[in-house]
Design a protein around this motif. Structure first.
Motif, PDB file in Angstrom:
ATOM      1  N   ASP A  68     -42.829 -32.528 -26.380  1.00 37.78           N
ATOM      2  CA  ASP A  68     -44.036 -32.044 -27.069  1.00 37.78           C
ATOM      3  C   ASP A  68     -44.284 -32.839 -28.348  1.00 37.78           C
ATOM      4  OD1 ASP A  68     -44.473 -30.161 -25.126  1.00 37.78           O
ATOM      5  OD2 ASP A  68     -43.335 -28.592 -26.174  1.00 37.78           O
ATOM      6  N   GLY A  69     -43.210 -33.144 -29.073  1.00 37.09           N
ATOM      7  CA  GLY A  69     -43.366 -33.957 -30.276  1.00 37.09           C
ATOM      8  C   GLY A  69     -43.876 -35.348 -29.943  1.00 37.09           C
ATOM      9  N   ALA A  70     -43.383 -35.931 -28.842  1.00 30.21           N
ATOM     10  CA  ALA A  70     -43.854 -37.250 -28.429  1.00 30.21           C
ATOM     11  C   ALA A  70     -45.325 -37.199 -28.060  1.00 30.21           C
ATOM     12  CB  ALA A  70     -43.022 -37.756 -27.251  1.00 30.21           C
ATOM     13  N   ARG A  71     -45.743 -36.126 -27.366  1.00 24.59           N
ATOM     14  CA  ARG A  71     -47.157 -36.011 -26.992  1.00 24.59           C
ATOM     15  C   ARG A  71     -48.038 -35.891 -28.239  1.00 24.59           C
ATOM     16  NH1 ARG A  71     -44.887 -32.540 -22.802  1.00 24.59           N
ATOM     17  NH2 ARG A  71     -45.029 -33.638 -20.786  1.00 24.59           N
ATOM     18  N   LYS A  72     -47.557 -35.170 -29.246  1.00 23.20           N
ATOM     19  CA  LYS A  72     -48.339 -35.058 -30.484  1.00 23.20           C
ATOM     20  C   LYS A  72     -48.504 -36.424 -31.156  1.00 23.20           C
ATOM     21  CE  LYS A  72     -47.018 -30.269 -31.491  1.00 23.20           C
ATOM     22  NZ  LYS A  72     -46.289 -29.385 -32.434  1.00 23.20           N
ATOM     23  N   ILE A  73     -47.436 -37.202 -31.136  1.00 20.18           N
ATOM     24  CA  ILE A  73     -47.523 -38.542 -31.725  1.00 20.18           C
ATOM     25  C   ILE A  73     -48.518 -39.396 -30.949  1.00 20.18           C
ATOM     26  CG2 ILE A  73     -46.232 -40.645 -32.228  1.00 20.18           C
ATOM     27  CD1 ILE A  73     -45.616 -38.308 -34.068  1.00 20.18           C
ATOM     28  N   PHE A  74     -48.476 -39.327 -29.614  1.00 14.19           N
ATOM     29  CA  PHE A  74     -49.420 -40.111 -28.819  1.00 14.19           C
ATOM     30  C   PHE A  74     -50.858 -39.656 -29.051  1.00 14.19           C
ATOM     31  CE2 PHE A  74     -45.879 -41.447 -25.870  1.00 14.19           C
ATOM     32  CZ  PHE A  74     -46.092 -42.799 -26.006  1.00 14.19           C
ATOM     33  N   GLU A  75     -51.046 -38.356 -29.181  1.00 22.94           N
ATOM     34  CA  GLU A  75     -52.398 -37.857 -29.427  1.00 22.94           C
ATOM     35  C   GLU A  75     -52.910 -38.348 -30.783  1.00 22.94           C
ATOM     36  OE1 GLU A  75     -54.473 -36.297 -27.580  1.00 22.94           O
ATOM     37  OE2 GLU A  75     -53.159 -36.064 -25.838  1.00 22.94           O
ATOM     38  N   PHE A  80     -45.274 -42.755 -20.279  1.00 23.51           N
ATOM     39  CA  PHE A  80     -44.380 -41.704 -20.748  1.00 23.51           C
ATOM     40  C   PHE A  80     -44.446 -40.495 -19.826  1.00 23.51           C
ATOM     41  CE2 PHE A  80     -44.784 -37.665 -23.126  1.00 23.51           C
ATOM     42  CZ  PHE A  80     -43.467 -37.449 -23.444  1.00 23.51           C
ATOM     43  N   GLU A  81     -45.640 -40.091 -19.438  1.00 21.07           N
ATOM     44  CA  GLU A  81     -45.771 -38.952 -18.530  1.00 21.07           C
ATOM     45  C   GLU A  81     -45.207 -39.286 -17.156  1.00 21.07           C
ATOM     46  OE1 GLU A  81     -46.516 -36.134 -19.476  1.00 21.07           O
ATOM     47  OE2 GLU A  81     -47.742 -36.298 -21.285  1.00 21.07           O
ATOM     48  N   LEU A  82     -45.385 -40.505 -16.702  1.00 22.22           N
ATOM     49  CA  LEU A  82     -44.840 -40.878 -15.397  1.00 22.22           C
ATOM     50  C   LEU A  82     -43.314 -40.877 -15.418  1.00 22.22           C
ATOM     51  CD1 LEU A  82     -47.231 -43.812 -14.388  1.00 22.22           C
ATOM     52  CD2 LEU A  82     -47.180 -41.500 -13.435  1.00 22.22           C
ATOM     53  N   ARG A  83     -42.717 -41.315 -16.536  1.00 21.67           N
ATOM     54  CA  ARG A  83     -41.249 -41.328 -16.611  1.00 21.67           C
ATOM     55  C   ARG A  83     -40.671 -39.925 -16.457  1.00 21.67           C
ATOM     56  NH1 ARG A  83     -42.087 -45.363 -20.621  1.00 21.67           N
ATOM     57  NH2 ARG A  83     -42.000 -43.796 -22.291  1.00 21.67           N
ATOM     58  N   HIS A  84     -41.445 -38.931 -16.869  1.00 20.60           N
ATOM     59  CA  HIS A  84     -40.984 -37.537 -16.764  1.00 20.60           C
ATOM     60  C   HIS A  84     -41.647 -36.811 -15.593  1.00 20.60           C
ATOM     61  CE1 HIS A  84     -38.789 -37.841 -20.563  1.00 20.60           C
ATOM     62  NE2 HIS A  84     -39.819 -38.542 -21.006  1.00 20.60           N
ATOM     63  N   LYS A  85     -42.188 -37.599 -14.657  1.00 21.72           N
ATOM     64  CA  LYS A  85     -42.736 -37.095 -13.395  1.00 21.72           C
ATOM     65  C   LYS A  85     -43.878 -36.104 -13.601  1.00 21.72           C
ATOM     66  CE  LYS A  85     -38.300 -37.750 -11.088  1.00 21.72           C
ATOM     67  NZ  LYS A  85     -38.698 -39.085 -10.622  1.00 21.72           N
ATOM     68  N   PHE A  94     -42.473 -44.602 -32.461  1.00 22.49           N
ATOM     69  CA  PHE A  94     -42.303 -43.257 -33.020  1.00 22.49           C
ATOM     70  C   PHE A  94     -42.255 -42.218 -31.897  1.00 22.49           C
ATOM     71  CE2 PHE A  94     -44.053 -40.326 -36.627  1.00 22.49           C
ATOM     72  CZ  PHE A  94     -42.820 -39.681 -36.665  1.00 22.49           C
ATOM     73  N   ALA A  95     -43.155 -42.330 -30.946  1.00 20.57           N
ATOM     74  CA  ALA A  95     -43.160 -41.388 -29.827  1.00 20.57           C
ATOM     75  C   ALA A  95     -41.909 -41.544 -28.962  1.00 20.57           C
ATOM     76  CB  ALA A  95     -44.417 -41.611 -28.989  1.00 20.57           C
ATOM     77  N   GLN A  96     -41.475 -42.782 -28.750  1.00 22.10           N
ATOM     78  CA  GLN A  96     -40.259 -42.988 -27.952  1.00 22.10           C
ATOM     79  C   GLN A  96     -39.024 -42.431 -28.645  1.00 22.10           C
ATOM     80  OE1 GLN A  96     -40.278 -47.208 -27.288  1.00 22.10           O
ATOM     81  NE2 GLN A  96     -41.762 -47.097 -25.600  1.00 22.10           N
ATOM     82  N   PHE A  97     -39.048 -42.407 -29.996  1.00 21.73           N
ATOM     83  CA  PHE A  97     -37.937 -41.786 -30.718  1.00 21.73           C
ATOM     84  C   PHE A  97     -37.834 -40.307 -30.370  1.00 21.73           C
ATOM     85  CE2 PHE A  97     -37.003 -39.199 -34.517  1.00 21.73           C
ATOM     86  CZ  PHE A  97     -35.657 -39.483 -34.659  1.00 21.73           C
ATOM     87  N   TYR A  98     -38.975 -39.603 -30.352  1.00 23.73           N
ATOM     88  CA  TYR A  98     -38.958 -38.190 -29.952  1.00 23.73           C
ATOM     89  C   TYR A  98     -38.539 -38.048 -28.492  1.00 23.73           C
ATOM     90  CZ  TYR A  98     -41.062 -36.349 -34.227  1.00 23.73           C
ATOM     91  OH  TYR A  98     -41.275 -35.957 -35.527  1.00 23.73           O
ATOM     92  N   GLU A  99     -38.952 -39.020 -27.684  1.00 23.94           N
ATOM     93  CA  GLU A  99     -38.576 -38.963 -26.267  1.00 23.94           C
ATOM     94  C   GLU A  99     -37.063 -39.107 -26.098  1.00 23.94           C
ATOM     95  OE1 GLU A  99     -39.627 -41.284 -22.065  1.00 23.94           O
ATOM     96  OE2 GLU A  99     -40.424 -41.984 -23.983  1.00 23.94           O
ATOM     97  N   GLU A 100     -36.426 -39.946 -26.905  1.00 25.82           N
ATOM     98  CA  GLU A 100     -34.979 -40.109 -26.814  1.00 25.82           C
ATOM     99  C   GLU A 100     -34.249 -38.810 -27.140  1.00 25.82           C
ATOM    100  OE1 GLU A 100     -33.938 -43.283 -29.388  1.00 25.82           O
ATOM    101  OE2 GLU A 100     -34.906 -44.831 -28.145  1.00 25.82           O
ATOM    102  N   TYR A 101     -34.804 -38.039 -28.052  1.00 28.43           N
ATOM    103  CA  TYR A 101     -34.202 -36.754 -28.405  1.00 28.43           C
ATOM    104  C   TYR A 101     -34.758 -35.608 -27.549  1.00 28.43           C
ATOM    105  CZ  TYR A 101     -31.825 -38.747 -32.422  1.00 28.43           C
ATOM    106  OH  TYR A 101     -30.988 -39.490 -33.228  1.00 28.43           O
TER     107      TYR A 101
END
Length: 850
Positions: free
Chosen positions: A408-415, A438-443, A397-404
């Motif tokens: 912030d939506g991905a972080r909410k899902i992870f939280e 996920f955070e490392l992928r976005h530096k 679910f979080a990776q889906f938000y990451e693809e788009y």
């Protein structure tokens, strides 16, 4: 009713031969036997006369069943073969009517009459006679009449009459309703058949005489009313089939298809389509889904084909064209929805199937539908019932938000995922790791470290001992995977102090693995904190026992020796002593070799020899031979060859029998190189007792070459004598064992009645013990025992290929030529060679001396 003929109607023709019988029946006109004698005398050649006699007899005895029965049989036989309209046949019918005046309670007469009428094809008269029989006979005898009535009435091509007769019969025998239903189906009266079948299914106490189950009856009713909608006019067809769907789960697809087929045959296509859609959303097995979907697809295909055919015959107007395009779109939509519909079926089977939810999300192209799918999955899946890893839904679910690119939506899902209910600690740890990656992928390196810091934050020291029943959020701080990730990330991005604190916390929580300990120590060594690294090694070996701490010990000792060399020799020795204190035998060899090499390199040679000596006792049996060889080679190099004698003697005492002969050959070769021929020969003599000449040919070849090169005739003869003695010993042992087995088999086959199997087993064990004692005797005693058990003929025939032919002169010089005159030097064999056998032998000697 017909009446009996009067006297004036009966004309009697009497012959001379009949006079005695006539007088007899006149005197005894009420005697049945008199009339029967008269009839027997007449025979069957005079049917008219016999009929007159029967009529006279029945006038006197109208209530005689025997007379009526015989009379009617003869009358039927007389008209057999005549045309059915003949007056004689009608006369027989009248005779039956006269008989029934008196015999109306006799079912046999009714049956004869009915069968006679059936043969005349008189339907109405037959029915009337059968109805009269049922009214006349008692209820207990009705079944005999129904057995004639029912088979006949089925042959009559008047269904209404058959139905009325069956309805009367079912009042007497309601369990035979299945036969009635079968007739109704064959006659095409499906409405009546469906009603009867529905009544049967409504009766909970009904038991099928045809052996059909209620399940089969349900399916028959459903097929009947679905294929013939008019048959269910009096029934609530949809309610019946839906009740069957709820009751019989193994035929859900078939029943749904039958209900849709019912509306299809009624030309109610929209209702049929609604039924198909409801079925696709209700079935819970792939088999039922395939059944319904195939029927649905065929239905749409037939509808489209009908429109195409109508279009070919006549042009369609605009509304019809729009309707046709709508049906095409519906059909294509049905084909496209098949994967989703099948996924729904799988989820109805198991709503906690994680993998199926993930597959379903990939089937959608619409982001809104994907979000709804993930949301439903999170609400539906129970972690304790889940098939698969529930946390993967959160991650996907979080990776889906990451693809788009909605970070912030991905972080909410992870939280939300970190606070979700999960079954295993590893699942929550995986969520934290995915969050950090996920955070490392976005530096976002600082965010990643903060995420891992939050995930691994331990509670207060007094609260670190948590129960396994606590939520995973309170136990995740002990996740090794999470701490390893945190340590690697801190080592890459943080300072030395931060990394050291992370590793120390891992060791403090006692969740480290040997690899983590080694990684921590390597990190400290790379930063030149050697003493801290040694402390890490110490903490590691304190955490783990063997064999898990073996790699830590080897690395620790190697690093310490490289760092300090011989400057801290006593500390190095203490470390080695700690390492070998409780080490298992299977892991002792490399550790002792390492210890001895360190002593040779940094310490004293005699200490190294002491380590090698300890190693020969500490290693496993399969490693002792190699360890003794290493011990001997190092002793020879450091202290000379003479020092190895005592090591060889220890090896002979300590090694197993399979290795003794090898070490003895090496020992003898060393003595030969030193010129100690007699010592070498004595070693060969000692080793010979372990070498069967038939098996260990290499040993005897080596000894043979030794005697050829360094011996004389006497020593060679002694070598041959020892060889024969050893061979005889092994042969005797084999013969004794074989004879003992044969004796045991003979005893088992011919044991006396009072002997049992346990006595035979004890005898076998006693004999085996005797053989073992014989094997433990000294070599000379065994040789003499072997000679005692060898026959003279066998000794004469046997030839020795190694025998040396000696001249008679040499024999004369030797004295009396007997073997006893040869003086052979005997060497004492260490008592440890014989082990427990030597102790038993000493005990036997002591007992004999007493």
């Amino acid at each position: 009713h017909a009446t009996m003929p009067s006297h004036s109607e009966i004309t009697v023709s009497v012959n001379i031969e009949d006079i005695p019988y006539e007088e007899d029946v006149l005197k005894n006109q009420y005697s049945l036997k008199a009339w029967l004698r008269y009839l027997d005398f007449k025979g069957k050649k005079h049917p008219r006369a016999r009929n007159l006699i029967y009529e006279r007899a029945l006038k006197e005895l109208p209530g005689s069943y025997k007379l009526w029965h015989r009379y009617l049989l003869e009358r039927i036989e007389q008209v057999k073969g005549l045309f059915i309209a003949d007056k004689a046949i009608k006369s027989v019918n009248n005779c039956f009517e006269r008989a029934l005046v008196f015999m109306h309670k006799m079912p046999r007469i009714w049956i004869m009459y009915a069968e006679f009428l059936i043969s005349q094809k008189l339907v109405t008269q037959t029915r009337h006679v059968l109805d009269r029989s049922l009214r006349s006979l008692p209820i207990t005898q009705h079944q005999r009449m129904w057995d004639v009535y029912l088979p006949w009435v089925k042959t009559v091509p008047v269904p209404e009459m058959v139905v009325r007769v069956y309805r009367r019969y079912l009042k007497l025998n309601p369990d035979d309703v299945e036969d009635f239903i079968d007739y109704l189906v064959d006659a095409g009266m499906l409405r009546e058949a469906a009603n009867r079948l529905a009544d049967v299914l409504s009766d909970d106490h009904f038991h099928s005489k045809q052996g059909k189950t209620r399940h089969q009856l349900w399916l028959r009713l459903c097929d009947m009313i679905s294929n013939n909608p008019e048959s269910g006019a009096d029934l609530k067809v949809e309610a019946i089939i839906r009740h069957g769907i709820q009751k019989f789960s193994d035929q859900v697809g078939r029943l749904w298809t039958a209900l849709a087929n019912y509306y299809t045959r009624l030309a109610n296509f929209e209702k049929a389509r609604d039924i198909f859609e409801e079925a696709l959303n209700d079935v819970s097995t792939v088999r039922d889904f395939a059944h319904v979907w195939d029927a649905y697809a065929k239905f749409e295909d037939r509808v489209i084909a009908a429109h195409v055919q109508a279009q070919e015959e006549d042009e369609l107007d605009m509304d019809q064209v729009a309707d046709f395009e709508l049906r095409i779109a519906r059909y294509e939509h049905l084909i496209d929805r098949r994967p989703l519909l099948l996924s729904s079926v799988m989820l109805r089977q198991n709503p906690h199937n994680v993998l199926e939810w993930l597959k379903r999300a990939k089937l959608y192209n619409n982001p809104t539908s994907i979000v709804e799918t993930y949301t439903r999955a999170i609400k539906t899946v129970d972690p304790w019932k889940a098939t698969g890893k529930p946390h993967t839904i959160w991650v996907a679910f979080a990776q889906f938000y990451e693809e788009y690119e909605d970070l912030d939506g991905a972080r909410k899902i992870f939280e939300r995922a970190t606070q979700a209910k999960l079954k295993e600690v590893g699942d929550l740890a995986a969520v934290w790791c995915e969050y950090a990656e996920f955070e490392l992928r976005h530096k976002e390196y600082a965010r990643a470290r903060e995420v891992l810091r939050r995930g691994t934050k331990p509670p207060k020291r007094s609260m670190r001992s948590v129960s396994h029943k606590e939520p995973v959020q309170k136990r995740v701080f002990k996740s090794t995977r999470l701490w390893c990730f945190y340590a690697d990330l801190t080592e890459s991005l943080g300072t030395f102090e931060e990394t050291r604190d992370v590793y120390n916390m891992i060791l403090e929580l006692r969740i480290a693995t040997p690899r983590i300990v080694l990684a921590f120590a390597d990190f400290l060594v790379d930063n030149h904190y050697f003493e801290d690294a040694f402390k890490a090694y110490e903490r590691g070996v304190a955490l783990f026992d063997y064999p898990y701490s073996l790699e830590i010990w080897h690395t620790y000792l190697k690093r310490f020796a490289e760092r300090y060399g011989g400057s801290k020799l006593e500390r190095l020795r203490d470390l080695f002593e700690q390492a070998v204190e409780n080490i298992p035998t299977e892991h002792a060899k490399p550790m002792y070799i390492h210890y001895a090499e360190a002593e040779e390199k940094y310490g004293l040679a005699r200490h190294a020899m002491h380590v090698y000596d300890r190693a020969t006792r500490a290693v496993a049996d399969e490693d002792k031979f190699m360890m003794f060889n290493l011990y001997i080679s190092r002793a020879a190099e450091l202290f000379g060859v003479t020092r190895t004698r005592e090591i060889y003697e220890k090896a002979i005492e300590a090694l197993p029998d399979r290795d003794v002969k090898k070490i003895c050959v090496q020992y003898a070769e060393m003595e030969r190189r030193m010129g100690e021929i007699d010592r070498a020969r004595a070693i060969y003599v000692h080793a010979s007792q372990y070498c069967d000449p038939r098996v260990e040919q290499g040993f005897w070849k080596t000894w043979h070459q030794f005697e050829v090169k360094h011996g004389n005739a006497d020593t060679f003869r002694e070598m041959l004598r020892v060889k024969r003695s050893v061979q005889a010993t092994y042969s005797t042992t084999v013969n004794i064992v074989a004879a003992q087995h044969a004796s045991d088999a003979d005893l088992v086959g011919h044991k006396r009645p009072h002997e049992d199997d346990m006595a035979a087993l004890e005898a076998s064990m006693s004999a085996g013990a005797g053989s073992a004692e014989g094997a433990g005797q000294p070599m000379d005693t065994q040789a003499r025992a072997a000679v005692a058990f060898t026959s003279a003929s066998a000794m004469d025939v046997q030839e020795n290929p190694d025998e040396i032919s000696l001249d008679d002169e040499d024999e004369d010089e030797g004295g009396d030529g007997s073997a006893a005159a040869v003086q052979v030097e005997q060497l004492s064999v260490p008592s440890a060679v014989f082990g427990s056998l030597d102790v038993e032998g000493a005990g036997d000697k002591g007992g004999g001396g007493g």
